[in-house]
Design an enzyme around this catalytic site. Sequence first.
Site, PDB file in Angstrom:
ATOM      1  CB  THR A 202      -5.602  -7.785  -3.731  1.00 31.07           C
ATOM      2  OG1 THR A 202      -6.322  -7.982  -5.064  1.00 31.07           O
ATOM      3  CG2 THR A 202      -4.541  -8.578  -3.775  1.00 31.07           C
TER       4      THR A 202
ATOM      5  CG  HIS B 293      13.387  -8.581   1.350  1.00 29.13           C
ATOM      6  ND1 HIS B 293      13.568  -8.846   2.873  1.00 29.13           N
ATOM      7  CD2 HIS B 293      13.517  -9.621   0.981  1.00 29.13           C
ATOM      8  CE1 HIS B 293      14.023  -9.997   2.839  1.00 29.13           C
ATOM      9  NE2 HIS B 293      14.072 -10.714   1.587  1.00 29.13           N
TER      10      HIS B 293
END
Length: 487
Positions: free
Chosen positions: A406, A458
């Site tokens: 992005t 994560h």
Amino acid sequence: MTTMTETSARFREFKMPDVGEGLTEAEILKWYVQPGDTVTDGQVVCEVETAKAAVELPIPFDGVVHELRFPEGTTVDVGQVIIAIDVAPGSGDAPAPAAAATVQEPASEPEAEAEPKGRTPVLVGYGVAESSTKRRPRKGAAAAPEAAAVAAAVQAELNGRAAPAAPAPAVPAVPAQGGVQGGRPLAKPPVRKLAKDLGIDLATVVPTGKDGIITREDVHAAAAPAAVEAPAAVASPVAPAPTVTEAPGVVSDSARETRIPVKGVRKAIAQAMVGSAFTAPHVTEFVTVDVTRTMKLVAELKEDKDMAGVRVNPLLIIAKALLVAIKRNPEVNAAWDEANQEIVQKHYVNLGIAAATPRGLIVPNIKDAHDKTLPQLAEALGELVATARDGKTSPAAMAGGTVTITNVGVFGVDTGTPILNPGESAILAVGAIKLQPWVHKGKVKPRQVTTLALSFDHRLVDGELGSKVLADVAAILEQPKRLITWA
């Protein structure tokens, strides 16, 4: 499964198909044909918007348009008939349309033909009941009353107000043969669009127009109680409140709020971002890097004959740098399978590029970007951006992404903490490239500098792996020759 049905040997119907991946509805944005127009197999007849993108629908047979079942701006369930085609024109008198989308004077149209009882086959599920050819009422909407007085009472009750003690004599009752046609309240397409934008079910609106036609004022009157906190003593129920919005994004001078319906791409964005933020544990790391050499490379590539005809910009080099970093750290290119409690390693890279469009943020991806040369990657990036800006990105182009970039730098933003695209493990945000003081070879010099931010899931990417990927991207942008030595 086909999306057409045969009503007779002469007339065939085309149903709203599932144009995405398991989508249940789509909004008709624009009709390209009208009743009486000749169409051929494969001709685009309308444009619809799903929760993912705008899509053009082709008709699968030849003939003459007999009837448009829904006006522009209507949200239609998958499996509902949207258009009827006369495949044998001239073979006899055709029955009149039941409720064409282009009706301007409903009172002059013939009554709708009785529809067969039972359920109509659809593409998904068990089918829809016979009454589903009209738009579904919104949540909280009441069923259509049989008389104007009952409608007024129901409308008042829905909006938390006491019903008038006596029916207003100025509001005429719905004519027996004019107020409803084909099971649908009478209203012109612009009025239907207004009611949809304001979240009003036309079945609960008291008509005041000629022959029982619902007017814009009637819709505003129905919306007034929900739009503002009105006093206990209210004037005529057909007088619109002064702060009612005329349309999404437009307010009167005295209004302090604007309510915009959440639908289509914006609704999908909201659902996806909430799901991602509260499902995947996000971690974001940052690095600031000197990209002066990358900017020089961009300038040189613009003059390279091998790059003629394609757009060369810093995003191209950043995309290539991320692909090389993934090649060096393939474990980051994965997905978390919650149902099977597995980490799914991807041996391909479908590189998503977040694009801001008039319909909202979308993330189309370049399929098998890891296999493309620099000129091929530049060409694919150019096509992706152009298609997105034109609003022509297909649902397939947005499916199957593995990692995303992005570029918030185009808005002058230094960096951000991007949210993962659902189903992906990492997203790289690129900040604005600015001339800043930088220590270079022991001296402070003006250099082209930017900040990168890498968010990752994560559950499957630990800090070491995420740091390695981000460090590799930064190292390549600082020394672009590593594209050759590391690739």
